[in-house]
Design an enzyme around this catalytic site. Structure first.
Site, PDB file in Angstrom:
ATOM      1  N   ASP A  84      64.133  32.301  64.584  1.00  0.00           N
ATOM      2  CA  ASP A  84      62.898  33.016  64.273  1.00  0.00           C
ATOM      3  C   ASP A  84      63.076  33.866  63.017  1.00  0.00           C
ATOM      4  O   ASP A  84      64.024  34.641  62.915  1.00  0.00           O
ATOM      5  CB  ASP A  84      62.532  33.908  65.467  1.00  0.00           C
ATOM      6  N   ASP A 105      61.798  31.761  56.718  1.00  0.00           N
ATOM      7  CA  ASP A 105      60.757  32.698  56.286  1.00  0.00           C
ATOM      8  C   ASP A 105      60.954  33.023  54.811  1.00  0.00           C
ATOM      9  O   ASP A 105      61.697  33.931  54.452  1.00  0.00           O
ATOM     10  CB  ASP A 105      60.808  33.967  57.131  1.00  0.00           C
ATOM     11  N   HIS A 207      52.279  34.482  64.955  1.00  0.00           N
ATOM     12  CA  HIS A 207      53.306  35.461  65.295  1.00  0.00           C
ATOM     13  C   HIS A 207      52.631  36.729  65.816  1.00  0.00           C
ATOM     14  O   HIS A 207      51.447  36.947  65.616  1.00  0.00           O
ATOM     15  CB  HIS A 207      54.151  35.790  64.061  1.00  0.00           C
ATOM     16  N   GLY A 208      53.408  37.574  66.483  1.00  0.00           N
ATOM     17  CA  GLY A 208      52.854  38.836  66.970  1.00  0.00           C
ATOM     18  C   GLY A 208      51.871  38.644  68.099  1.00  0.00           C
ATOM     19  O   GLY A 208      50.815  39.285  68.131  1.00  0.00           O
TER      20      GLY A 208
END
Length: 287
Positions: A84, A105, A207-208
């Protein structure tokens, strides 16, 4: 056996549901998530941040632990082990260690550098049969030292990254890591819709996932989100259950705490959280 996330996410996109990614931090978390996925017959993605990987002694240790559990617990549902918010170096390390999926990322790089590095990692993942997630537009908040300002992604830049052959794409749409503040303006569905128009059948990632209202979750899924990440909610439920157990003094008996008993309430709390999210995401029975 660990699998790439490609097939499960392709099915999720076509079926208008989302697969949950639940981040792991130790044996208890991993066991709880796997048992819940098996009980609900739901595919699942185990997320590992670079910080969590270091905490658990390194990526090879994580791979060994997860593979051992898949065998010992007789897990039959599809399980992907996913890095992640990985750095370029972290992504390569996880590929070498035996992860079945990675996220690079590159959202903090200029788009040209994001494209260059993503393209190289896509080629490696294709050769090894791994899935790969990329990101455009940073996710707000902080998670394991990864800080984002919460920028909405540029749909044209999303298309540039998607066209490289990534498996899934995380596009910033106003979502943040951690708890959402009271003045949060909500998800930008206009951005999400525009990104899906540019990327077509590409599974999109939210995400989140902690704290986003259920109606927003459902709308995001209808607009192409096929993977939703949950971490903070598991942390909060685990910590709260453990705190209550300690305060109740149930395991004192003059001998101190039995760690297996101490961690059991938190593990049960994670099971409940994962079950709630899998039902919300619509992935129950989709294994």
């Amino acid at each position: 056996m660990l699998v790439s996330a490609k097939e499960m996410l392709t099915k999720a996109k076509a079926g208008k549901y989302a697969v949950g990614q639940f981040n792991i931090n130790n044996l208890e978390w991993t066991k709880s998530i796997l048992l819940t996925a098996e009980e609900l017959k739901s595919p699942v993605i185990l997320g590992v941040s670079e910080g969590a990987g270091k905490y658990m002694c390194g990526y090879k240790t994580v791979v060994g632990m997860v593979n051992g559990m898949l065998e010992e617990l007789n897990i039959t549902v599809p399980v992907a082990l996913h890095l992640d918010h990985g750095s370029y170096e972290g992504a390569k390390a996880c590929i070498e260690a035996g992860f079945s999926s990675i996220m690079f990322d590159g959202s903090h790089y200029p788009i040209e550098e994001n494209v260059e590095k993503t393209k190289e990692l896509v080629a490696i993942c294709e050769e090894k049969g791994l899935s790969i997630e990329a990101e455009v537009g940073s996710i707000g908040g902080e998670e394991d030292g990864v800080v984002g300002a919460g920028e909405c992604a540029d749909p044209n830049e999303c298309k540039m990254i998607a066209d490289l052959g990534v498996t899934m794409l995380a596009a910033g749409i106003g979502n943040i890591h951690g708890k959402y503040p009271d003045n949060w303006e909500g998800l930008s569905f206009e951005t999400l819709d525009a990104v899906q128009q540019k990327t077509g059948d590409m599974p999109l990632v939210l995400h989140g996932g902690t704290g986003i209202p259920e109606d927003m979750i459902q709308k995001a899924i209808s607009l192409g989100v096929s993977k939703i990440n949950v971490n903070t909610e598991c942390q909060l439920s685990f910590a709260e259950a453990t705190r209550k157990y300690i305060e109740a003094g149930k395991d004192l008996e003059g001998k101190g705490f039995d760690p297996r008993k101490l961690l059991a309430p938190g593990a049960d709390a994670i099971k409940a959280t994962v079950k709630e999210k899998m039902e919300l995401f619509g992935s129950v029975g989709k294994a």
